[in-house]
Design an enzyme around this catalytic site. Structure first.
Site, PDB file in Angstrom:
ATOM      1  N   GLY A 206       0.944  -0.980   0.049  1.00  0.00           N
ATOM      2  CA  GLY A 206       0.047   0.087   0.023  1.00  0.00           C
ATOM      3  C   GLY A 206       0.694   1.266   0.011  1.00  0.00           C
ATOM      4  O   GLY A 206       2.045   1.262  -0.732  1.00  0.00           O
ATOM      5  N   GLY A 207       0.289   2.323   0.636  1.00  0.00           N
ATOM      6  CA  GLY A 207       0.975   3.545   0.749  1.00  0.00           C
ATOM      7  C   GLY A 207       2.409   3.358   1.380  1.00  0.00           C
ATOM      8  O   GLY A 207       3.447   4.076   0.719  1.00  0.00           O
ATOM      9  N   GLY A 459      24.981  10.097 -30.236  1.00  0.00           N
ATOM     10  CA  GLY A 459      24.621  10.866 -29.148  1.00  0.00           C
ATOM     11  C   GLY A 459      24.897  10.165 -27.918  1.00  0.00           C
ATOM     12  O   GLY A 459      25.404  10.671 -26.823  1.00  0.00           O
ATOM     13  N   ALA A 460      25.181   8.691 -27.948  1.00  0.00           N
ATOM     14  CA  ALA A 460      25.496   8.080 -26.603  1.00  0.00           C
ATOM     15  C   ALA A 460      26.924   8.362 -26.322  1.00  0.00           C
ATOM     16  O   ALA A 460      27.208   8.354 -25.176  1.00  0.00           O
ATOM     17  CB  ALA A 460      25.289   6.495 -26.996  1.00  0.00           C
TER      18      ALA A 460
END
Lengths: 561, 709
Positions: A206-207, A459-460
């Site tokens: 849960g939370g 770009g890498a």
């Protein structure tokens, strides 16, 4: 009832020690009169009650599940006799559903908190006690955690959370929820100020999961821990999926599939002992330098094996872990997320005793491995060894940002042919995820040393801690190729429709498939003999120890999340 | 010659500088007694070595000393190999498989032409005993450093070589094959041969129906049984009566002959310790031979060499029985793998001698000048798992590699270095480890030290087995035969069996190492935030697990010395506690031992190599040990329905497909590794769920081959 029994048991144990206090009224053990002796008695009783948490029966049940108790865990994690406990007398304040009854009150409630030492260094710890109301989080429980977090922030020391909790204390309703939020807020405030580590040693659902998620590192214990937002029953009712707890949120799922957890260990003892080892790598706060330990490995040690490690054929794989193990001190490398996005390797090591963060492309592993259908895997592994993809970018970025936040120098080993092509990646948002890694390297102001072992394409190349992103020292091995793309692709574009593609390809290889184009422009500082890499890095780190660099003032940066 | 020496020295110095720049590992050779005069004569300017690995390096070392330029040939995967780096020139002769590279005569002939090499040294294996190759070299006027074609051919044929040996009055295994009339005739034949004899039906294969007779009576009995069996089982009356060699030893004589009719014998090598007919440990001289037998064997070997006009170095192999009768087995017309031990005791460089002889020089020595100086032992260090039938090949990258060359009187012939790959394509030998001493005991002690100091990481190796052989009472007493391994380890090799003292030494070392690491973990340099209020610990209570036994230990520290209390005994352990070194040199109650720490982790698991064998220990604090009873047992994977490859290799055949039902023990597939075929069988009767390999595929160790239901 169990608590009561425990209290009684303790009394028996205490009988010898505090015999005198019972003088005159041995038949009235529960008379809490206001007398001085009686206070002493009450203190002892409460303290002893706190030590047994939910009582022997629940402790046995906890052991039966293959788990240790909250206090046993703390004792194993910290140096012997170093634990200083806070708030052993805090009790929950709930008065609904019979919770106000004495037998429902447990001194210390469902969490043990305090500070202690790991190898002599200060750390704040909370350890949730599953034997008390299933470790559920009450207002008091949250308040205890918040207290040590606040103090950790004041003195600048890491916080380790040992999570073993069934969730919110439902009887307390919104107070419990408030407690979670209080912790979340502190997690966020402490982020980048002191290292925060979560070790999940039981349920965390849960939370509650968001506290570990906000911390720097989340570790799990195999088979006995799980993390999920909603359990299998809710999943079944909402999506009609049949799934076990282990499949949904076990250690394997989170370390290999979701990337929520950074590593998993065999059992409680294994996990806690490893956590001690891991802690030794970390600085205590963002104001402390990267720690330096006594090192027996000579800083000028040559590594002859590296001269022949990179295969001559540029499509053939090798293991970047071989490079890392042989360069770092004593082959000691604490890998983070070893089973997730294996095409990038990240983790902590030491160079001449000083902690460094290591980032390396892994040519041995194909990118996007888990996503590609089996029948295409052989194609992918041939073409896209160690490409950056969504998962590896995110994994790398988070690690780089941790290092930068805590003054840990970053050493990057580059062998990257580019970003992974394909619809799966584009639809998944490789553009914004790849930007995270770029962003992380660019904003980092810690010492940055980069070694291009083979390919640094496109770009890498820019992304992987290049000179252009303020790399302090960038080296190329003789096998390095820094180029916009591989020869074949480049020639197809430059000489589109022309016949002499083979010749052109050879020319391109001659011109670009080597370290010179980058070296003549000063984009790499030197071309180095691989076997000397360790010696060079150790010297460079010594020089860079006093590096000071700041980014422009800003409220906070806007990383492409 | 003085100027040439200077020139060559200059060359050597220059190359050494290159090595330093390239940071290559330079392997040095130790010859215990160097009598060489390398530069006394002009032989060749340039030699091509048609081989790889350690033998190529070995030959090049001598060439360098003689001032001869060297040419290496290599396959594409060997482009970075040590022998290529050592050579002055190197030529790639093809892809990885040996048939396409090291056996590729066309490519090698091209390499010779291209480089202008005047002579070829073939090493051993590959083309070393290939008469076709020798012929082609002769046709182009290139010297073959080895015997001439005639000798290669004559000795290469099993039947012909025996006939020549017989004619040269060399002992061959006596025997009779044919119809034996009656028991009396059998006895007569047996007496001619000399006891013991072996009697069996000629038609029966192998050792089937074999009977051993030590006297006339047993011969009669053996005749009766064997002739009955011959008639009933095979319908063939012929019997084979042959000399039976009990407890055979494999002892060989090194010979050296020139082109002028001179020949020498350079004493023997004892090579009885074998597995699957491959030698493992060799020594020179043999503990078994007396001077007379040695001379008799040597003289017969020389007479055989002379009978075939042998020139160059060669080896005559003999089987020797328990009564010192010896019988010719075969002659190897090449440099033998185990030649270094002969070099150690004679002081000769056999490669140098071969080169001189090939150039046509006469022998430099007379038989009287050939000494036996001291004792030499050779261990063949292989990348293989000794726990699987005394050694199944293993592959991998040598992540750490350190030869024990810091010790005196140790020679390591190797062709690999840290970072090298042991691949499936070639022989898995890592090196030949040779130790030398004035006496056998000294050489053996040195071998123990050398094996303990040998660091090999990244591949499984056979040091555990070697280390056990050389300390076995039977080996030390010299009571060995070719059946040594199966006799000593009938259940297979299981590693060193710890004695009570050994166990304590191991426990104490592990506990001390654990404490040393714990203390080091608290040493932060220049950190002001380490607690000053914590007391430094002086004593520890530890729990150490070893081979399923749990031991409570008390450890206390005084400087670098730890006192470990085990079951009332006290051991003092001291060391420099260098946690980075792969070697762990400790003094245990005054006794020096070299152990190796193979791995150590946060969970207290420590792997220690002790007396050659790796032991796994786990050291926990008393608290952690007490709490570990609560830890869940992890269920190991059920392996009966999963078939994994026990070693790296190539799948040769797959005999099943999904859906087939296989019986327990039925062959499922065949894996070939290093020229050895291994049949993989089903562990239980079951249906095949899936097949994960196909013929021709290469598989790694532990790769999933077939899943059963």
């Amino acid at each position: 009832m169990a608590a009561l029994a425990a209290v009684r048991r303790c009394r028996v144990l205490l009988h010898g020690a505090v015999k005198s206090s019972f003088r005159g009224s041995p038949s009235q053990p529960r008379s809490y009169s206001a007398g001085r002796l009686s206070v002493q008695e009450r203190i002892e009783r409460k303290r002893q009650a706190a030590l047994v948490g939910g009582g022997q029966k629940r402790i046995d049940a906890q052991h039966g599940r293959g788990k240790l108790t909250a206090r046993e865990r703390v004792a194993l994690l910290l140096d012997p006799d170093s634990f200083v406990e806070y708030d052993a007398f805090v009790e929950h304040r709930c008065s609904d559903f019979g919770m106000e009854a004495d037998h429902n009150k447990f001194p210390g409630d469902s969490v043990v908190t305090g500070q202690g030492r790991i190898n002599g260094r200060l750390v704040y710890v909370f350890s949730q006690d599953f034997t008390v109301f299933g470790g559920s989080l009450s207002g008091a429980h949250a308040q205890k955690i918040c207290k040590i977090m606040d103090q950790a922030m004041l003195v600048g020391a890491p916080v380790i959370g040992l999570n073993d909790s069934g969730g919110a204390r439902i009887q307390e309703g919104v107070e419990s929820l408030a407690g979670y939020a209080d912790i979340f807020l502190r997690n966020v405030m402490a982020s980048g100020v002191v290292p925060q580590i979560s070790l999940i040693m039981g349920p965390c659902a849960g939370g509650a999961v968001y506290s570990p998620a906000l911390t720097d590192f989340t570790f799990m214990v195999k088979d006995t821990s799980y993390l999920f937002i909603t359990g299998p029953d809710v999943v079944k009712s909402v999506t009609n999926e049949d799934v076990t707890q282990e499949e949904l949120g076990g250690a394997k799922t989170h370390t290999a599939v979701s990337g929520v957890a950074h590593k998993a260990f065999e059992n409680d003892i294994d996990a806690l002992l490893n956590l001690r080892e891991f802690f030794n790598f970390l600085p205590l706060s963002n104001k402390d330098p990267s720690p330096v330990t006594e090192c027996h490995d000579p800083s000028d040690r040559l590594v002859p094996g590296l001269d022949t490690l990179v295969p001559l054929e540029s499509t053939k794989a090798y293991d970047m872990l071989d490079v890392i193990h042989s360069i770092v001190d004593e082959r000691d490398f604490f890998e983070i997320m070893p089973n997730y996005a294996k095409n990038i390797v990240v983790g902590f090591a030491r160079m001449n005793g000083r902690t460094v963060g290591i980032v390396g492309n892994q040519p041995k592993v194909a990118s996007g491995e888990s996503k590609a259908p089996i029948r295409y895997q052989h194609l992918i592994s041939k073409l896209y060894y160690c490409c950056l993809d969504i998962n590896s970018s995110v994994k790398g970025a988070r690690f780089v940002r941790f290092c930068d936040a805590f003054n840990v120098p970053i050493i990057t080993f580059v062998d990257v042919p580019g970003f992974l092509p394909g619809t799966a990646q584009e639809y998944g948002g490789i553009i914004r995820h790849g930007a995270k890694l770029l962003y992380a390297f660019a904003e980092a102001t810690v010492p940055k040393i980069t070694i291009i072992t083979r390919k640094a394409y496109g770009g890498a190349y820019d992304v992987m801690s290049s000179k252009h992103l303020r790399g302090d020292v960038n080296y190329a091995w003789p096998s390095a190729e820094v180029a916009v793309m591989g020869a074949k692709g480049a020639v197809q574009i430059i000489f589109r429709g022309k016949n002499n593609q083979a010749d052109a390809e050879a020319e391109y290889v001659e011109k670009f498939a080597n370290p010179f184009p980058a070296a003549v422009r000063g984009f790499v500082d030197d071309i180095v003999v691989p076997s000397t890499t360790r010696r060079r890095i150790c010297r460079d780190l010594e020089v860079l120890a006093t590096k000071k660099q700041t980014n422009p003032w800003k409220k906070h940066a806007n990383v492409p999340l | 010659n003085g100027s040439k020496w200077d020139l060559n020295l200059g060359l050597l110095v220059h190359r050494r500088v290159c090595y330093l720049l390239g940071s290559c590992h330079v392997v040095t050779t130790v010859f215990p007694s160097a009598l060489f005069s390398f530069l006394s004569v002009q032989t060749f300017d340039k030699i091509l070595i048609a081989n790889r690995g350690e033998i190529a390096c070995r030959v090049m070392k001598t060439c360098k000393k003689m001032g001869i330029k060297t040419v290496a040939v290599h396959s594409d995967v060997d482009a970075n190999a040590v022998h290529v780096k050592m050579a002055d020139e190197a030529v790639c002769v093809g892809p990885a498989p040996t048939s396409k590279s090291y056996l590729n005569m066309d490519a090698i002939m091209n390499a010779i032409r291209q480089t202008g090499a005047q002579a070829v040294h073939p090493g051993y294996g590959f083309l070393s005993e290939n008469k076709e190759f020798a012929k082609r070299l002769a046709a182009e006027g290139v010297s073959f450093i080895g015997p001439d074609t005639h000798a290669i051919q004559a000795m290469g044929d099993k039947i012909e070589s025996k006939l020549i040996a017989k004619a040269a009055k060399v002992n061959t295994i006596p025997g009779f094959d044919g119809v034996v009339k009656d028991a009396d005739e059998a006895v007569r034949i047996a007496n001619e041969i000399g006891y013991p004899v072996m009697i069996k039906a000629s038609a029966g294969g192998g050792g089937k129906g074999m009977r051993i007779a030590w006297n006339d009576e047993e011969t009669r009995e053996g005749f009766r049984f064997s002739s009955q069996e011959a008639a009933s089982s095979f319908g063939d009356d012929r019997l084979l009566i042959e000399k039976f060699i009990d407890n055979p030893r494999h002892i060989e004589i090194q010979v050296l002959a020139d082109k002028h009719g001179n020949a020498l014998w350079l004493n023997e090598r004892e090579c009885s310790i074998q597995r699957r007919n491959q030698k493992v440990v060799e020594e020179a001289p043999s503990t078994f031979l007396d001077p007379e037998t040695r001379r008799a064997m040597g003289e017969q070997a020389v007479s055989l060499a002379k009978a075939v006009n042998y020139s160059s170095a060669g080896t005559v192999e003999f089987l020797v029985d328990s009564r010192k009768n010896f019988y010719f087995l075969e002659m190897n017309t090449r440099l033998q793998v185990e030649h270094p031990i002969t070099e150690c005791i004679t002081g000769l460089d056999l490669v140098q001698q071969m080169i001189r002889i090939a150039k046509g020089f006469p022998l430099q020595h007379t038989q009287a000048e050939i000494p036996i100086n001291g004792w030499a032992i050779e261990s063949r260090v292989y990348a293989e798992d000794p726990y699987k039938s005394f050694g199944l090949p293993s592959i991998g990258r040598l992540s750490q590699y350190q030869e024990p060359l810091n010790l005196h009187n140790v020679r390591v012939d190797s062709g690999i270095e840290e970072g090298s790959d042991i691949s499936i394509y070639y022989d898995p030998m890592i090196s030949k480890l040779v130790t030398y001493g004035a006496t056998r005991a000294e050489a053996l002690k040195k071998m123990e030290d050398a094996l303990d100091n040998y660091v090999i990481r990244g591949v499984t190796h056979n040091i555990p087995l070697l280390r056990e052989i050389i300390v076995h009472p039977r080996f030390i007493s010299g009571d060995i035969s070719t059946k040594f391994l199966p006799e000593v380890y009938p259940e297979g090799f299981k590693g060193h069996q710890l004695t009570a003292t050994g166990r304590k030494e191991l426990l104490a070392t592990a506990a001390s190492l654990f404490v040393a690491a714990q203390l080091r973990a608290q040493k932060f340099l220049g950190d002001l935030r380490v607690s000053n209020t914590q007391q430094e610990r002086r004593s520890w209570e530890l729990c150490v697990e070893l081979e399923k036994g749990v031991h409570m230990l008390g450890v206390s520290r005084s400087g670098a010395t730890y006192t470990v209390e085990i079951d009332g005994d006290k051991l003092e352990v001291s060391s420099d506690w260098n946690l980075a070194s792969p070697l762990l040199t400790v003094t245990l109650n005054g006794i020096h031992r070299t152990l190796q720490c193979l791995s150590r982790n946060a969970a207290g698991e420590i792997s220690l190599q002790y007396l050659g064998t790796t032991f796994k220990l786990r050291v926990l604090s008393k608290l952690a040990a007490a709490l570990s009873v609560h830890m869940p047992e992890k269920v190991p994977e059920d392996t009966s329905s999963i078939l994994r490859s026990p070693m790296p290799g190539t799948v040769v055949a797959v005999s099943v497909k999904a859906g087939d039902t296989v019986a327990e023990g039925q062959e499922i597939c065949v894996i070939e590794a290093m020229k050895m075929q291994n049949s993989m069988t089903a562990a239980k009767t079951a249906k095949v769920r899936s097949v994960h390999c196909k013929p021709g595929e290469t598989v790694g160790e532990g790769d999933l081959l077939v899943e059963l239901e």
